[in-house]
Design an enzyme around this catalytic site. Structure first.
Site, short mmCIF file in Angstrom:
data_model
loop_
_atom_site.label_atom_id
_atom_site.label_comp_id
_atom_site.label_asym_id
_atom_site.label_seq_id
_atom_site.Cartn_x
_atom_site.Cartn_y
_atom_site.Cartn_z
N SER A 167 -6.72 -1.82 1.19
CA SER A 167 -6.76 -2.78 2.01
C SER A 167 -7.54 -2.69 3.19
CB SER A 167 -5.10 -3.37 2.26
OG SER A 167 -4.84 -4.13 3.24
N TYR B 188 3.10 -1.18 5.50
CA TYR B 188 2.28 -1.24 4.34
C TYR B 188 0.77 -0.81 5.16
CZ TYR B 188 -1.03 -4.11 1.59
OH TYR B 188 -2.02 -4.27 0.84
#
Length: 262
Positions: A138, A151
């Site tokens: 990501s 995250y």
């Protein structure tokens, strides 16, 4: 012409399911892996892919996956796509349990599957001339943002793992590819992040002109794996045009500015 095979994790929805479809359209044999058997069966009926039910945070499941892959033929590529986010709270206030879950699915599962299947991919590389490990990370693994917390930490770790693996495999005909998506509108990512709060999940994409969809990322993954064997796309960052950074997303229609800034 030889038929090649790829293993795709997180295949029951989103980017994983789209990647299964894209590889099948490109003529590859595909083994889709996920926890939800019903979703996998539907995908298999739709695409003709093979499927395997496994929880990749459980070592015995990963061992069973390895044994199944070895017993059913060569494998030439692996797409480590399984992952996810939970919460948008600060580092101080966020849940340790959420962090632990994010590290299990984004980092440790990636390590487990890679360790299990890499010897088999080496064998496949002898036949194909190259083998591929694609880690779907990501932009959160490259740029921190407020609320990213666990995250960010997990995806930074996945990015580092990918970079180290590439160094460790130097001299072998193996490509280690990182695909780092930005905002992708899928049916589940934001919903999981916000604990099933549909209104909050949908609000993430409100008034964002053309966020990416899962098929956009799948196309990038297949393109990277099907490049000529001497071409290695180490890192592909793919974002919608409306997103300049994790924290900077344009709202409303995109429009060209005049020279004076109006």
């Amino acid at each position: 012409m030889s038929v090649f095979r790829v293993v795709v994790t997180g295949a029951s929805s989103g980017i994983g399911a789209a990647t299964v479809r894209a590889f099948r359209a490109a003529g590859w044999e595909v083994l889709g892996v996920a926890r939800r058997e019903d979703r996998l069966r539907e995908l298999a009926e739709e695409t003709g892919a093979s499927v395997f039910v496994a929880d990749l945070t459980v070592q015995s499941d990963v061992d069973a996956l390895r044994d199944h892959v070895e017993a059913t033929g060569p494998v030439h590529a692996l797409v480590n796509n399984a992952g996810g986010a939970k919460g948008l709270e600060s580092v101080e206030a966020s849940s340790v349990e959420d962090w632990a879950w994010m590290f299990e699915v984004n980092v440790l599962a990636l390590k487990r599957v890679t360790s299990a299947l890499l010897p088999l991919i080496r064998r496949g590389a002898t036949e194909r001339g190259v083998g591929d490990v694609v880690n779907v990370t990501s932009i959160a693994g490259h740029t921190a943002y407020v609320g990213g917390g666990g995250y960010n930490a997990a995806k930074f770790a996945a990015h580092a793992l990918t970079a180290v693996l590439r160094l460790e495999l130097s001299g072998e005909p193996l490509r280690v590819i990182e695909v780092a998506p930005g905002m992708v509108k899928t049916e589940e990512f934001a919903l999981v992040r916000f604990g099933g709060d549909r209104a909050r999940a949908d609000a993430v994409y409100d008034d964002v002109p053309e966020p990416l969809v899962a098929e956009d990322v799948a196309e990038v993954i297949v393109d990277a794996v099907t490049k000529p064997r001497h071409v290695d796309l180490d890192l592909v960052v793919v974002k919608p045009v409306a997103q300049s950074a994790p924290h900077l997303v344009a709202k409303g229609a995109l429009a060209v500015r005049t020279p004076d800034g109006d």
